[in-house]
Design an enzyme around this catalytic site. Structure first.
Site, mmCIF file in Angstrom:
data_model
loop_
_atom_site.group_PDB
_atom_site.id
_atom_site.type_symbol
_atom_site.label_atom_id
_atom_site.label_comp_id
_atom_site.label_asym_id
_atom_site.label_seq_id
_atom_site.Cartn_x
_atom_site.Cartn_y
_atom_site.Cartn_z
ATOM 1 N N HIS A 131 0.819 -1.222 0.000
ATOM 2 C CA HIS A 131 0.000 0.000 0.000
ATOM 3 C C HIS A 131 0.852 1.271 0.000
ATOM 4 C CE1 HIS A 131 -3.563 -2.336 0.445
ATOM 5 N NE2 HIS A 131 -3.297 -2.758 1.658
ATOM 6 N N ASP A 168 -2.859 -10.617 -2.460
ATOM 7 C CA ASP A 168 -3.422 -10.151 -1.198
ATOM 8 C C ASP A 168 -4.870 -9.728 -1.451
ATOM 9 O OD1 ASP A 168 -2.182 -8.890 1.629
ATOM 10 O OD2 ASP A 168 -3.962 -7.835 0.895
ATOM 11 N N ASP A 257 -4.610 -13.048 3.241
ATOM 12 C CA ASP A 257 -5.907 -12.588 3.758
ATOM 13 C C ASP A 257 -7.041 -12.770 2.749
ATOM 14 O OD1 ASP A 257 -4.901 -10.637 2.124
ATOM 15 O OD2 ASP A 257 -5.003 -9.014 3.593
HETATM 16 ZN ZN LIG Z 1 -4.278 -7.401 2.759
#
Ligand SMILES: [Zn+2]
Length: 356
Positions: A131, A168, A257
């Site tokens: 990110h 992800d 995740d």
């Molecule tokens: Zn994540």
């Protein structure tokens, strides 16, 4: 014999906001649990897997991606004792050193593959990085490890084309920010629909900017997407795009995740799903995998699944009955998925021949 090298940033425990009395799901327990699992399951008794050491990255390594002002601001914040930057992202007094060590692990994960010491590598590092943009943090991420590795491979090791595949559950917005107009780095991100999840960007119609239109690919996976939908996206988009692009190496932003037990997200990948997507990549490409997210108790199990997929040996039985899982979900999941896939194909079709 296929060989896989692993490393981890040993100083990661110093990046822990509980040191100041706060709790975050991104804390040292994540990596502790993985390492404990690997020890208990005697992973390293298998001579296809080995640990390799890594030195910290240098400031110059980070400067290939992030601005000097941004790097200095993180270092200064750490030197002052750290605290909350906001957006779920924290810094402790030692975080800058932890970040350099994590980036160094990513770089060495590239070196051992380029040097043919291993066929694939996996850097178990934290905090995550995908990110983080050129001069931005967010979602636990401070420096973008995949981007640091990609630029190192290009500028120092002389590789021309690098692909970065994000699996992800959260879109790889920082990585896309860094390479949005760079046609030498193909970014593919398969993630939960950002309408329903942080970072609320990473939509199908975000495909890159001149001169790299079509080199940034985002697939929005509706909530409850699982093994079947991932298999379709990998078959019809990810693997085809890698074939078209022909990268010298593939970096995987490996988040755990997207797993059905993850409480922070709403996707339904199971162990078989992870096995299938990793093995489909590893069959053709040399992979450098970097740990991104994943906050549930099965992180160790999924790392073992990943390691088995990298060497093409499936020995872990999935404990999820797919029929039961499919029956339990909303019928709209598949139709929304088909809509998103159709939109992605039409937008990619402007730039690439993906129907062949
Ligand atoms: Zn994540």
């Amino acid at each position: 014999m296929i060989r896989v090298g692993l490393t981890y940033n040993k100083n990661h425990i110093l990046h822990d906001y509980r040191l100041k009395g706060y709790h975050s799901p991104e804390n040292p327990d994540r990596l502790f649990h993985i390492l404990q699992y690997l020890r208990e399951h005697k992973i390293f008794d298998n001579d296809q897997y080995d640990l390799f050491p890594a030195m910290p990255a240098s400031r110059e390594d980070i400067l290939r991606v992030h601005t000097a002002e941004y790097i200095d601001s993180i270092k200064h914040y750490a030197d002052e004792g750290g605290g909350f930057l906001g957006n779920d992202t924290y810094v402790t007094k030692d975080s800058y050193q932890v970040l350099l060590q994590a980036a160094g692990c990513a770089i060495e994960a590239g070196n051992v593959v380029v040097n043919n010491e291993f066929d694939h590598s996996f850097a178990m590092i934290r905090p995550p990085g995908h990110h983080s943009g050129v001069d931005s943090y967010g979602g636990f991420c401070l420096f973008n490890h995949a981007a640091v590795l990609a630029r190192y491979l290009q500028r120092v090791r002389g590789l021309k084309k690098v692909a970065i595949v994000n699996i992800d559950a959260h879109a790889s917005n920082g990585t896309h920010n860094i390479f949005y107009s760079d046609p030498t780095v193909l970014c593919l991100s398969v993630h939960q629909d950002p309408h329903t999840l942080y970072p609320h960007t990473g939509y199908v119609n975000q495909t890159g900017a001149r001169p790299a239109f079509g080199y940034c690919i985002n697939m929005e996976m509706p909530e409850e997407s699982g093994n079947q939908e991932y298999a379709i996206v990998f078959d019809q988009i990810v693997l085809k795009m890698l074939d078209r692009f022909e990268p010298d190496i593939v970096i995987v932003e490996c988040g755990f995740d997207s797993y059905y037990k993850e409480s922070l997200t709403q996707l339904d990948l199971t162990t078989d799903g992870y096995f299938n997507i990793i093995s489909s990549l590893a069959e053709k490409w040399n992979l450098c995998l970097l740990l991104e997210g994943g906050y549930h108790d099965d992180m160790g199990l999924l790392v073992e699944v990943l390691l088995s997929a990298l060497v093409g040996k499936k020995y872990i039985e999935d404990d999820v009955d797919q029929i039961t899982l499919l029956v339990s979900r909303h019928t709209s999941a598949r139709s929304a998925f088909n809509d998103n896939l159709g939109r992605l194909k039409s937008v990619l079709g402007l730039y690439w021949d993906i129907d062949a």
